[in-house]
Design a protein around this motif. Structure first.
Motif, mmCIF file in Angstrom:
data_model
loop_
_atom_site.group_PDB
_atom_site.id
_atom_site.type_symbol
_atom_site.label_atom_id
_atom_site.label_comp_id
_atom_site.label_asym_id
_atom_site.label_seq_id
_atom_site.Cartn_x
_atom_site.Cartn_y
_atom_site.Cartn_z
ATOM 1 N N ASN A 16 0.846 -1.184 0.000
ATOM 2 C CA ASN A 16 0.000 0.000 0.000
ATOM 3 C C ASN A 16 0.880 1.231 0.000
ATOM 4 O O ASN A 16 2.049 1.170 0.363
ATOM 5 N N CYS A 17 0.308 2.350 -0.387
ATOM 6 C CA CYS A 17 1.048 3.601 -0.464
ATOM 7 C C CYS A 17 0.292 4.681 0.302
ATOM 8 O O CYS A 17 -0.909 4.847 0.103
ATOM 9 N N ILE A 18 1.020 5.383 1.182
ATOM 10 C CA ILE A 18 0.450 6.506 1.916
ATOM 11 C C ILE A 18 0.923 7.784 1.238
ATOM 12 O O ILE A 18 2.128 7.991 1.066
ATOM 13 N N CYS A 19 -0.006 8.636 0.842
ATOM 14 C CA CYS A 19 0.300 9.899 0.167
ATOM 15 C C CYS A 19 -0.149 11.055 1.056
ATOM 16 O O CYS A 19 -1.290 11.514 0.972
ATOM 17 N N PRO A 20 0.751 11.521 1.928
ATOM 18 C CA PRO A 20 0.360 12.596 2.843
ATOM 19 C C PRO A 20 0.375 13.952 2.168
ATOM 20 O O PRO A 20 1.133 14.204 1.234
ATOM 21 N N GLY A 21 -0.463 14.818 2.667
ATOM 22 C CA GLY A 21 -0.433 16.217 2.260
ATOM 23 C C GLY A 21 0.603 16.947 3.094
ATOM 24 O O GLY A 21 1.524 16.345 3.646
ATOM 25 N N THR A 22 0.451 18.250 3.227
ATOM 26 C CA THR A 22 1.384 19.042 4.012
ATOM 27 C C THR A 22 1.150 18.771 5.491
ATOM 28 O O THR A 22 0.036 18.910 5.983
ATOM 29 N N VAL A 23 2.211 18.360 6.170
ATOM 30 C CA VAL A 23 2.131 17.965 7.570
ATOM 31 C C VAL A 23 2.949 18.931 8.407
ATOM 32 O O VAL A 23 4.071 19.297 8.038
ATOM 33 N N ILE A 53 -9.446 21.340 4.697
ATOM 34 C CA ILE A 53 -9.835 21.103 6.090
ATOM 35 C C ILE A 53 -9.456 22.274 6.992
ATOM 36 O O ILE A 53 -9.880 22.354 8.135
ATOM 37 N N GLY A 54 -8.638 23.210 6.487
ATOM 38 C CA GLY A 54 -8.303 24.426 7.207
ATOM 39 C C GLY A 54 -7.091 24.366 8.109
ATOM 40 O O GLY A 54 -6.838 25.292 8.872
ATOM 41 N N ARG A 55 -6.334 23.286 8.026
ATOM 42 C CA ARG A 55 -5.128 23.154 8.846
ATOM 43 C C ARG A 55 -4.183 22.154 8.205
ATOM 44 O O ARG A 55 -4.581 21.389 7.318
ATOM 45 N N LEU A 56 -2.946 22.154 8.679
ATOM 46 C CA LEU A 56 -1.988 21.151 8.230
ATOM 47 C C LEU A 56 -2.277 19.831 8.934
ATOM 48 O O LEU A 56 -2.920 19.796 9.986
ATOM 49 N N GLY A 57 -1.773 18.782 8.343
ATOM 50 C CA GLY A 57 -1.897 17.483 8.984
ATOM 51 C C GLY A 57 -0.993 17.405 10.200
ATOM 52 O O GLY A 57 -0.049 18.182 10.345
ATOM 53 N N ARG A 58 -1.289 16.450 11.057
ATOM 54 C CA ARG A 58 -0.443 16.199 12.224
ATOM 55 C C ARG A 58 0.304 14.886 11.999
ATOM 56 O O ARG A 58 -0.268 13.930 11.456
ATOM 57 N N PRO A 59 1.562 14.813 12.407
ATOM 58 C CA PRO A 59 2.334 13.583 12.195
ATOM 59 C C PRO A 59 1.622 12.331 12.715
ATOM 60 O O PRO A 59 1.659 11.281 12.063
ATOM 61 N N GLU A 60 0.946 12.451 13.847
ATOM 62 C CA GLU A 60 0.291 11.273 14.411
ATOM 63 C C GLU A 60 -0.860 10.785 13.533
ATOM 64 O O GLU A 60 -1.204 9.595 13.548
ATOM 65 N N GLU A 61 -1.441 11.673 12.738
ATOM 66 C CA GLU A 61 -2.507 11.239 11.828
ATOM 67 C C GLU A 61 -1.937 10.335 10.739
ATOM 68 O O GLU A 61 -2.546 9.318 10.383
ATOM 69 N N ILE A 62 -0.776 10.680 10.225
ATOM 70 C CA ILE A 62 -0.124 9.844 9.212
ATOM 71 C C ILE A 62 0.324 8.540 9.856
ATOM 72 O O ILE A 62 0.156 7.450 9.293
ATOM 73 N N ALA A 63 0.906 8.651 11.046
ATOM 74 C CA ALA A 63 1.372 7.459 11.763
ATOM 75 C C ALA A 63 0.229 6.493 12.040
ATOM 76 O O ALA A 63 0.394 5.273 11.917
ATOM 77 N N ASN A 64 -0.933 7.022 12.405
ATOM 78 C CA ASN A 64 -2.078 6.145 12.681
ATOM 79 C C ASN A 64 -2.519 5.379 11.445
ATOM 80 O O ASN A 64 -2.917 4.211 11.547
ATOM 81 N N LEU A 65 -2.441 6.011 10.279
ATOM 82 C CA LEU A 65 -2.767 5.283 9.046
ATOM 83 C C LEU A 65 -1.740 4.184 8.800
ATOM 84 O O LEU A 65 -2.097 3.053 8.448
ATOM 85 N N ASP A 85 -4.633 13.875 3.131
ATOM 86 C CA ASP A 85 -4.165 15.213 2.766
ATOM 87 C C ASP A 85 -5.160 16.326 3.100
ATOM 88 O O ASP A 85 -5.117 17.401 2.503
ATOM 89 N N GLY A 86 -6.068 16.072 4.016
ATOM 90 C CA GLY A 86 -7.002 17.109 4.426
ATOM 91 C C GLY A 86 -7.950 17.559 3.329
ATOM 92 O O GLY A 86 -8.467 18.670 3.366
ATOM 93 N N GLY A 87 -8.172 16.714 2.334
ATOM 94 C CA GLY A 87 -9.094 17.036 1.253
ATOM 95 C C GLY A 87 -8.447 17.664 0.031
ATOM 96 O O GLY A 87 -9.135 18.022 -0.925
ATOM 97 N N TRP A 88 -7.113 17.795 0.046
ATOM 98 C CA TRP A 88 -6.390 18.466 -1.058
ATOM 99 C C TRP A 88 -6.703 17.827 -2.399
ATOM 100 O O TRP A 88 -7.013 18.514 -3.363
ATOM 101 N N THR A 89 -6.636 16.491 -2.512
ATOM 102 C CA THR A 89 -6.867 15.843 -3.803
ATOM 103 C C THR A 89 -8.338 15.853 -4.201
ATOM 104 O O THR A 89 -8.663 15.706 -5.374
ATOM 105 N N ALA A 90 -9.230 16.008 -3.232
ATOM 106 C CA ALA A 90 -10.655 16.046 -3.543
ATOM 107 C C ALA A 90 -11.101 17.419 -4.027
ATOM 108 O O ALA A 90 -12.129 17.537 -4.701
#
Length: 91
Positions: A16-23, A53-65, A85-90
């Motif tokens: 699987n691949c995780i594609c994070p937005g700005t964190v 979503i109005g904010r940057l991602g948090r590292p723990e959100e990526i880690a949880n995935l 990515d907080g809705g960036w690609t949507a």
């Protein structure tokens, strides 16, 4: 490549691949310090505003995935490309 691995090794590997937005991370802090030293708060606000979503991602959100994908609960998940990515690609 992720999907090809999942197809070639369906019972041996979960790929699987995780594609994070700005964190909000040391990387972003370094970027702000290097390129926007005298306007860090202004640029940080712009980074937050450009996220649907109005904010940057948090590292723990990526880690949880990542933890989920490594867990037995994700045993049926393979070949997936997951944007977190907080809705960036949507948008």
């Amino acid at each position: 490549m992720t999907r090809q691995i999942a197809v070639d090794y369906p019972t041996q590997i979960r790929a699987n691949c995780i594609c994070p937005g700005t964190v909000d991370s040391p990387f972003v802090e370094g970027y702000l310090e290097k390129y926007h030293k005298h306007e860090k708060e202004k640029v940080r606000a712009e980074l937050n505003q450009r996220q649907p979503i109005g904010r940057l991602g948090r590292p723990e959100e990526i880690a949880n995935l990542a933890l989920y994908l490594c867990s037995p609960e994700a045993a049926f998940v393979t070949g997936s490309i997951m944007a977190i990515d907080g809705g960036w690609t949507a948008a």
